[in-house]
Design an enzyme around this catalytic site. Structure first.
Site, PDB file in Angstrom:
ATOM      1  N   TYR A  61       0.823  -1.089  -0.006  1.00  0.00           N
ATOM      2  CA  TYR A  61       0.023  -0.140  -0.115  1.00  0.00           C
ATOM      3  C   TYR A  61       0.780   1.187  -0.003  1.00  0.00           C
ATOM      4  CZ  TYR A  61      -4.900  -1.150   0.893  1.00  0.00           C
ATOM      5  OH  TYR A  61      -6.196  -1.295   0.722  1.00  0.00           O
ATOM      6  N   ARG A  71       3.512  10.739  -9.231  1.00  0.00           N
ATOM      7  CA  ARG A  71       2.536  11.066 -10.311  1.00  0.00           C
ATOM      8  C   ARG A  71       1.897  12.270  -9.990  1.00  0.00           C
ATOM      9  NH1 ARG A  71      -1.575   9.854 -14.273  1.00  0.00           N
ATOM     10  NH2 ARG A  71      -2.049  12.041 -14.423  1.00  0.00           N
ATOM     11  N   ASP A  75       1.994  16.141 -11.694  1.00  0.00           N
ATOM     12  CA  ASP A  75       0.894  17.113 -12.143  1.00  0.00           C
ATOM     13  C   ASP A  75       1.210  18.392 -11.596  1.00  0.00           C
ATOM     14  OD1 ASP A  75      -0.241  14.911 -13.463  1.00  0.00           O
ATOM     15  OD2 ASP A  75      -1.564  14.367 -12.139  1.00  0.00           O
ATOM     16  N   MET A  79       1.182  22.036 -13.276  1.00  0.00           N
ATOM     17  CA  MET A  79       0.304  23.234 -13.072  1.00  0.00           C
ATOM     18  C   MET A  79       0.961  24.475 -12.498  1.00  0.00           C
ATOM     19  SD  MET A  79      -3.045  21.585 -11.313  1.00  0.00           S
ATOM     20  CE  MET A  79      -2.111  20.517  -9.991  1.00  0.00           C
ATOM     21  N   PHE A 102      -5.312  18.891 -13.532  1.00  0.00           N
ATOM     22  CA  PHE A 102      -5.697  19.205 -12.200  1.00  0.00           C
ATOM     23  C   PHE A 102      -6.668  18.441 -11.627  1.00  0.00           C
ATOM     24  CE2 PHE A 102      -8.296  22.675 -14.333  1.00  0.00           C
ATOM     25  CZ  PHE A 102      -9.491  22.202 -13.936  1.00  0.00           C
ATOM     26  N   ASN A 123      -2.394  -0.521   8.055  1.00  0.00           N
ATOM     27  CA  ASN A 123      -2.327  -2.008   7.801  1.00  0.00           C
ATOM     28  C   ASN A 123      -1.007  -2.461   8.516  1.00  0.00           C
ATOM     29  OD1 ASN A 123      -3.455  -4.361   6.058  1.00  0.00           O
ATOM     30  ND2 ASN A 123      -4.231  -2.485   5.035  1.00  0.00           N
ATOM     31  N   ASP A 134      -2.790 -11.069  12.992  1.00  0.00           N
ATOM     32  CA  ASP A 134      -3.380 -10.420  11.502  1.00  0.00           C
ATOM     33  C   ASP A 134      -4.443  -9.874  11.594  1.00  0.00           C
ATOM     34  OD1 ASP A 134      -3.385 -10.004   8.931  1.00  0.00           O
ATOM     35  OD2 ASP A 134      -2.378 -12.029   8.351  1.00  0.00           O
ATOM     36  N   ASN A 141      -8.178  -8.435   2.976  1.00  0.00           N
ATOM     37  CA  ASN A 141      -7.128  -7.015   3.102  1.00  0.00           C
ATOM     38  C   ASN A 141      -6.667  -7.155   1.668  1.00  0.00           C
ATOM     39  OD1 ASN A 141      -6.227  -5.202   4.252  1.00  0.00           O
ATOM     40  ND2 ASN A 141      -4.411  -6.455   5.566  1.00  0.00           N
ATOM     41  N   SER A 144      -8.619  -5.606  -0.733  1.00  0.00           N
ATOM     42  CA  SER A 144      -8.794  -4.286  -0.686  1.00  0.00           C
ATOM     43  C   SER A 144      -7.620  -3.704  -1.487  1.00  0.00           C
ATOM     44  CB  SER A 144      -8.706  -3.767   0.852  1.00  0.00           C
ATOM     45  OG  SER A 144      -9.873  -4.303   1.414  1.00  0.00           O
ATOM     46  N   THR A 148      -7.579  -1.377  -4.796  1.00  0.00           N
ATOM     47  CA  THR A 148      -7.051   0.080  -4.888  1.00  0.00           C
ATOM     48  C   THR A 148      -6.379   0.348  -6.005  1.00  0.00           C
ATOM     49  OG1 THR A 148      -7.434   0.130  -2.332  1.00  0.00           O
ATOM     50  CG2 THR A 148      -6.100   2.025  -3.415  1.00  0.00           C
ATOM     51  N   THR A 200     -11.724   0.426  -0.457  1.00  0.00           N
ATOM     52  CA  THR A 200     -11.553   1.188   0.988  1.00  0.00           C
ATOM     53  C   THR A 200     -12.441   0.867   1.800  1.00  0.00           C
ATOM     54  OG1 THR A 200     -10.723   3.061  -0.480  1.00  0.00           O
ATOM     55  CG2 THR A 200     -11.346   3.493   1.814  1.00  0.00           C
ATOM     56  N   THR A 203     -11.650  -2.397   3.676  1.00  0.00           N
ATOM     57  CA  THR A 203     -10.533  -1.855   4.582  1.00  0.00           C
ATOM     58  C   THR A 203     -11.139  -1.499   5.812  1.00  0.00           C
ATOM     59  OG1 THR A 203      -9.131  -1.617   2.945  1.00  0.00           O
ATOM     60  CG2 THR A 203      -8.641  -0.394   5.115  1.00  0.00           C
ATOM     61  N   THR A 210     -11.184  -5.921  13.358  1.00  0.00           N
ATOM     62  CA  THR A 210      -9.841  -6.257  13.820  1.00  0.00           C
ATOM     63  C   THR A 210      -9.659  -5.449  15.264  1.00  0.00           C
ATOM     64  OG1 THR A 210      -9.078  -6.369  11.945  1.00  0.00           O
ATOM     65  CG2 THR A 210      -7.559  -6.256  13.736  1.00  0.00           C
ATOM     66  N   HIS A 283     -16.273  15.644   2.934  1.00  0.00           N
ATOM     67  CA  HIS A 283     -15.766  16.383   4.319  1.00  0.00           C
ATOM     68  C   HIS A 283     -15.056  15.269   5.274  1.00  0.00           C
ATOM     69  CE1 HIS A 283     -13.902  19.533   6.025  1.00  0.00           C
ATOM     70  NE2 HIS A 283     -14.332  18.941   7.306  1.00  0.00           N
ATOM     71  N   GLU A 285     -14.052  12.501   4.460  1.00  0.00           N
ATOM     72  CA  GLU A 285     -12.833  11.920   3.781  1.00  0.00           C
ATOM     73  C   GLU A 285     -11.535  12.633   4.547  1.00  0.00           C
ATOM     74  OE1 GLU A 285     -11.964   9.530   2.001  1.00  0.00           O
ATOM     75  OE2 GLU A 285     -10.102  10.438   1.382  1.00  0.00           O
ATOM     76  N   TYR A 287     -11.217  13.975   7.118  1.00  0.00           N
ATOM     77  CA  TYR A 287     -10.746  13.381   8.520  1.00  0.00           C
ATOM     78  C   TYR A 287     -10.516  11.890   8.527  1.00  0.00           C
ATOM     79  CZ  TYR A 287     -12.146  17.951   9.989  1.00  0.00           C
ATOM     80  OH  TYR A 287     -12.093  19.073  10.063  1.00  0.00           O
ATOM     81  N   SER A 298       1.016  11.489  17.282  1.00  0.00           N
ATOM     82  CA  SER A 298       1.100  10.943  18.957  1.00  0.00           C
ATOM     83  C   SER A 298       2.114  10.077  19.309  1.00  0.00           C
ATOM     84  CB  SER A 298      -0.403  10.553  19.268  1.00  0.00           C
ATOM     85  OG  SER A 298      -1.250  11.470  18.855  1.00  0.00           O
ATOM     86  N   SER A 314      -8.263  12.429  27.171  1.00  0.00           N
ATOM     87  CA  SER A 314      -8.757  13.367  26.580  1.00  0.00           C
ATOM     88  C   SER A 314      -8.413  13.534  25.204  1.00  0.00           C
ATOM     89  CB  SER A 314      -7.671  14.543  27.162  1.00  0.00           C
ATOM     90  OG  SER A 314      -8.329  15.778  26.824  1.00  0.00           O
ATOM     91  N   THR A 358      -9.385  19.586  17.677  1.00  0.00           N
ATOM     92  CA  THR A 358      -7.869  19.793  17.174  1.00  0.00           C
ATOM     93  C   THR A 358      -7.124  20.639  17.925  1.00  0.00           C
ATOM     94  OG1 THR A 358      -8.979  19.891  15.164  1.00  0.00           O
ATOM     95  CG2 THR A 358      -6.658  20.230  15.184  1.00  0.00           C
ATOM     96  N   LYS A 361      -5.962  18.510  20.978  1.00  0.00           N
ATOM     97  CA  LYS A 361      -4.947  17.495  20.563  1.00  0.00           C
ATOM     98  C   LYS A 361      -3.667  18.311  20.735  1.00  0.00           C
ATOM     99  CE  LYS A 361      -7.186  14.039  17.852  1.00  0.00           C
ATOM    100  NZ  LYS A 361      -6.279  12.975  18.241  1.00  0.00           N
ATOM    101  N   HIS A 418      -5.156  26.672   1.503  1.00  0.00           N
ATOM    102  CA  HIS A 418      -5.520  26.150   2.849  1.00  0.00           C
ATOM    103  C   HIS A 418      -5.343  24.639   2.743  1.00  0.00           C
ATOM    104  CE1 HIS A 418      -7.914  24.708   6.024  1.00  0.00           C
ATOM    105  NE2 HIS A 418      -8.883  24.127   5.372  1.00  0.00           N
ATOM    106  N   PHE A 419      -6.135  24.108   1.876  1.00  0.00           N
ATOM    107  CA  PHE A 419      -6.422  22.594   1.907  1.00  0.00           C
ATOM    108  C   PHE A 419      -4.872  21.979   1.692  1.00  0.00           C
ATOM    109  CE2 PHE A 419      -6.541  21.542  -2.313  1.00  0.00           C
ATOM    110  CZ  PHE A 419      -7.637  22.227  -3.037  1.00  0.00           C
ATOM    111  N   HIS A 420      -3.959  22.663   0.833  1.00  0.00           N
ATOM    112  CA  HIS A 420      -2.576  21.937   0.680  1.00  0.00           C
ATOM    113  C   HIS A 420      -2.075  22.230   2.129  1.00  0.00           C
ATOM    114  CE1 HIS A 420      -3.460  21.894  -3.622  1.00  0.00           C
ATOM    115  NE2 HIS A 420      -2.684  21.102  -3.601  1.00  0.00           N
TER     116      HIS A 420
END
Lengths: 666, 308
Positions: A61, A71, A75, A79, A102, A123, A134, A141, A144, A148, A200, A203, A210, A283, A285, A287, A298, A314, A358, A361, A418-420
């Site tokens: 994986y 890859r 791209d 861009m 894009f 995994n 396992d 598994n 899966s 993918t 997915t 999985t 498990t 959305h 996704e 998380y 952690s 906590s 967040t 954390k 922002h999302f990058h």
């Protein structure tokens, strides 16, 4: 006979995809020839392709994820180069091609790079941390993983056979409907994502089972390492969200293939419904990706601070809190549709509430470091880079959750930045930290530190140089996905951003050098004890790499930090106790089911894209037959005799007893 | 006393905008920027944006500094730092840790609630002047602005009077787009079969940047228009002097065909029922392309040409 497939499907008129596609095919063939010439094919088939060992599947994986990361990165380079050049000009990519780039970048990075990387680490690590042999369904598994891989293959196939979607990584109708996207691009997207989505979902089922059902004796929920908790939360989200994606894309597929009108402009179709449904998956996704990333941090911060995780309960609460609230925020992706003050305000507040989880954390990691003895290894640097980067990325995210601010920033380059900011600073950094951290466990040698640290510093600097300018052009009103533009004020920022990509390329090269150098120097970097970092959880209690059965004797867990507890007691007793009583073990047999299934799934996907109906039936029959053959198998497991278990375990016990605990830690 | 509130707000806004301008870059000064709006809507949105940034920076900056400080002080080689391997829980710290983000979000939640309602794009602006009605329609790939009261229409150019509220009705004749003039403020979706509303106002004459903020296909980059704000008298002159063919169903039929980078032009004489006919899907939607690999009958017809 071949449906819509003709020679015109090959882009002979477009040199860029043609040449890059040819290079990829040649490289793949070269590797294949090399493998056959070296006589490695039987080994690969036996140990990897048909393997149902969670560790091997995890490594495959991660390998798939890294390949797709490269890859997707190519791209990205294309861009940034296009936007640096396309001022008052067409640049070097025509819109038909740029739009595919894009779309492919987003699809590949989220679904075929980040997801396999995160799931791969899950995994490899989760069963070891839980102290089991396992996952619950080992063959599933493997299925899966290979499904993918099928999805990834279909996306890459579109480079030279036909085209990829020109709609963005989420194919919003009506643009993605047959009327506006008559080519096969959206079909490639649909089938690639559907097939890998099945993988997915499986999985998710596998890991929830498990974690809920297969922990080592004594490992109660509140003794699970934090990474297992985040993996659990992530897989619960997969279970809840991926069926929504499947249903949504199925509706779009019905529109495109059978003339339905779920989202069309005509006959009462409602494209807004697609937006709601796709983000009800989309959305969570985010998380699904970032929660396991939090888990990795952690583990890393706790280990390299030489302390247990601060505020463990906590952290668990914050994880589950994020897991649930992330389902109640999807509308913030389209405040600008004009839902009205009440609706926008509710979703805006719900979104910013996630920042509470967040934030908690963040502070708990902070207090994990407080009073610690911090070793600045590569994984720890990635984690510190994350802590300082993610917090501002989170801030711009909350900013976008404020509807009046979003009215100015929606869909802009600010959003792209922002999302990058959060995905690179959150997920990619975590994956690289995780790979460095668990590499010795997987392969028996540590990764070289110098090149790892160089990769980190280049990536961190490159990240800021690339994306801060994108925030600025967003404020200057630049929207995303522009193939060319004529606003002079945007130009310098886009040039800086393109320069930032060069720094990121340097980082990527350092990362590759690190892997190569480490492989060449693997004997110096060898970890014989299985515990190179002075670790705290159970994966460090077994050899590196672990034997196929993980643990000769299942560990008895008496504390939240199982292995640390064992080490402490061993230290008090001056040794790690007498040899346990070994018994013969039953392990699941390898099975080609996953690979064969994926082979037929590829055929099904390709046939559906090109409307080759007979081939689709062949694929369906083949896939069903594979399943039947597997279901009728007589001998699902094989036995490892007690002597063999003892032999494998003793070697590790000796190495471990010779090295004082923690001595190998750098 | 009444005027103190607005004055304080105005001063705060100006201070924040200056700060932002200084923080960003000198090149922003002459550009269209969402932080230098020319109308009350843009100002309202921008002030909320800056409020939110300041609220969050107040906790983000110290947190980053503490992170770096802890990491540095507790480095393994620092013999003066006390090692506390068992410091894993403190009720007080947990209380603080949950309170800081919660309180911040409480404050921000208030900003969100008030801002979402006060700046809802559908809400008319508080002004005594009667708003100018403009109906915007997106096609592949151009903007059509209909001035129903003046019975004129304009392609890819939006002329508006300064200081008068503008009331937009917005729809799409094909795929999704977003109407966005960064200097005016608030953007909103243009969607087929639906009518969005938007209230804006421009307070300063000038030529601004106007674009679609939602990807709409291969011609998306040319989905640009020129918003031009002019004094009221000049607007009246312009409206009276607009020339062009009448905008009827036949003319819309031409617009429904895909074309890119269309130079601005105008129509005089607009069928008043046209906008509603488009919005209620009585007219067929945009035709879409005839290209794309694997499209029936049109293989290898990757259209790169530009319609007039």
């Amino acid at each position: 006979m071949l449906g819509k497939l003709t020679w015109d499907a090959i882009p002979f008129d477009q040199p860029i995809p043609l040449i890059s596609g040819a290079v990829v095919i040649l490289a793949a063939l070269g590797v294949l020839v090399w493998v056959i010439a070296k006589g490695w094919l039987p080994y690969l088939w036996k140990e990897w392709i048909t393997s149902v060992d969670h560790k091997h599947i995890g490594i495959m994986y991660v390998l798939l994820g890294l390949l797709m990361l490269v890859r997707g990165f190519i791209d990205a380079i294309m861009m940034r180069a296009q936007q640096a050049l396309a001022f008052h000009a067409q640049g070097y990519l025509p819109p038909e091609h740029y739009d595919q780039v894009f779309s492919a970048h987003g699809t590949i990075m989220v679904l075929f790079a980040a997801m396999p990387l995160v799931i791969g680490i899950m995994n490899f690590v989760v069963p070891l941390q839980l102290g089991v042999r396992d996952v619950a369904f080992p063959t599933l598994n493997s299925v899966s993983f290979w499904l993918t891989a099928t999805g990834a293959l279909l996306v890459n196939m579109s480079l030279i056979v036909g085209e990829f979607a020109r709609t963005g990584w989420l194919p919003y109708p009506p643009l993605s409907e047959l009327r506006y996207s008559p080519g096969v691009g959206v079909d490639y997207y649909l089938w690639a994502v559907q097939i890998s989505g099945v993988g997915t979902l499986l999985t998710g089922i596998n890991f929830v089972t498990t974690i809920l059902k297969m922990r080592a004796p004594g490992m109660t929920y509140f003794r699970m390492p934090m990474f297992c908790w985040t993996a659990l939360a992530s897989c619960l989200l997969i279970l809840a969200a991926f069926p929504v994606l499947t249903a949504t894309l199925a509706m779009l597929t019905l529109d495109r293939y059978l003339g339905f009108h779920f989202f069309t402009n005509e006959a009462g179709g409602n494209a807004m419904m697609f937006m709601n449904l796709i983000w009800a998956w989309g959305h969570p996704e985010v998380y699904i990706l970032v929660l396991p990333a939090f888990g990795i941090y952690s583990e890393v911060i706790s280990t390299f601070s030489g302390k247990p995780l601060f505020g463990y309960r906590s952290m668990v609460a914050a994880t589950l809190f994020i897991c649930i609230v992330s389902f109640c925020v999807w509308l913030h992706h389209f405040f600008t549709m004009g839902a009205g003050g009440d609706v926008n305000a509710v979703f805006g507040i719900a979104t910013s509430i996630i920042a509470v989880g967040t934030g908690v954390k963040m502070y708990n990691w902070l207090f994990t470091m407080y009073g610690g003895r911090i070793r600045f290894t590569t994984p720890m640097l990635w984690s510190l880079g994350f802590m300082t980067t993610f917090i501002t990325g989170g801030m711009t995210g909350v900013l976008l959750a404020v509807p009046p601010a979003d009215f100015l920033l929606h869909n802009s380059m600010f959003l792209v930045a922002h999302f990058h900011h959060v995905i690179v600073g959150g997920v990619v950094f975590a994956v690289l930290a995780g790979i460095t951290y668990w590499w010795p466990k997987a392969f028996g040698y540590r990764l070289e530190e110098f090149w790892g640290k160089a990769a980190f510093w280049f990536a961190l600097a490159g990240f800021y140089v690339t994306f801060v300018p994108l925030y600025v052009v967003g404020i200057l009103g630049m929207t995303r996905r522009l193939q060319h533009y004529d606003v002079a004020e945007w130009r310098p920022w886009l040039m800086i951003s393109a320069a930032g990509i060069l720094v990121l390329i340097a980082g990527a090269i350092c990362q590759m050098v690190q892997l190569s150098v480490s492989f060449l120097r693997r004997n110096e970097l060898r970890d014989t004890t299985g515990d190179p970092w002075d670790g705290r959880s159970l994966e460090w209690a077994t050899a590196s790499p672990p034997p196929v059965f993980n643990f000769a004797v299942l560990p008895q867990v008496q504390d939240a930090e199982a292995f640390w507890d064992v080490k402490r007691r061993a230290r008090e007793m001056h040794g790690s106790g007498s040899e346990p009583h070994y018994e013969a073990l039953e392990m699941p047999r390898n099975s080609p089911t996953g690979f064969v299934c994926a082979f037929f799934a590829t055929i099904i996907g390709f046939a559906l894209v090109w409307h080759i109906w007979w081939l689709m039936i062949v694929g369906l029959v083949g896939a069903y037959a594979t399943f039947v053959v597997f279901a009728w198998r007589d001998v699902p497991e094989y036995v490892i005799p007690a002597e063999e278990v003892a032999r494998l375990d003793r070697a590790n016990r000796i190495a471990r007893q010779e090295a004082p605990y923690g001595a190998s830690a750098i | 006393m009444k005027s103190v509130g607005p004055m304080v707000r105005q001063a705060a806004l100006q201070a924040l905008l200056c700060l932002a301008a200084v923080m960003l870059a000198p090149s922003l000064a002459c550009a269209d920027s969402i932080l230098e709006p020319v109308g009350p809507v843009g100002r309202g949105d921008a002030i909320i944006l800056l409020d939110a940034v300041v609220i969050m920076l107040a906790i983000v900056v110290p947190t980053i500094m503490v992170t770096l400080a802890f990491a540095w002080w507790f480095r393994a080689s620092n013999t003066r730092a006390v090692y506390r391997p068992n410091f894993t829980y403190s009720g007080r710290i947990e209380l603080i840790v949950w309170s800081i983000p919660t309180l911040t979000i409480f404050l921000l939640g208030g900003v969100i609630w008030i801002g979402s309602h006060r700046l809802d794009p559908f809400e008319p602006l508080p002004s005594t002047a009667k708003p100018l009605e403009i109906d915007a329609v997106t096609f592949d790939w151009k903007w059509l602005f209909i001035y129903p009261e003046q019975r004129i229409a304009s392609v890819n150019r939006l002329v508006v009077p300064v200081g008068r509220p503008l009331h937009f009705r917005i729809t799409s004749a094909s795929v999704f787009n977003v109407f966005f003039v960064p200097s005016f403020g608030c953007m909103i979706y243009a969607m087929n079969g639906m009518v969005s509303q938007l209230n804006l106002q421009a307070d300063k004459p000038g030529k601004y940047l106007g674009l679609s903020a939602h990807f709409s296909g291969d011609g998306f980059s040319d989905m640009r228009f020129d918003p031009i704000a002019v004094p009221a008298a000049q607007f009246a002159d312009w409206a009276a002097g607009v020339k062009g063919a009448p905008l009827d169903r036949a003319a819309v039929g031409v617009l429904l065909k895909q074309s890119r980078a269309v130079a601005p032009y105008t129509y005089r004489g607009v069928d008043p029922a046209l906008f509603d006919a488009i919005a209620s899907q009585k007219l067929p939607p945009g035709e879409g392309p005839q290209s794309g690999r694997g499209a029936p009958g049109t293989q290898n017809a990757m259209s790169r040409g530009r319609a007039p």
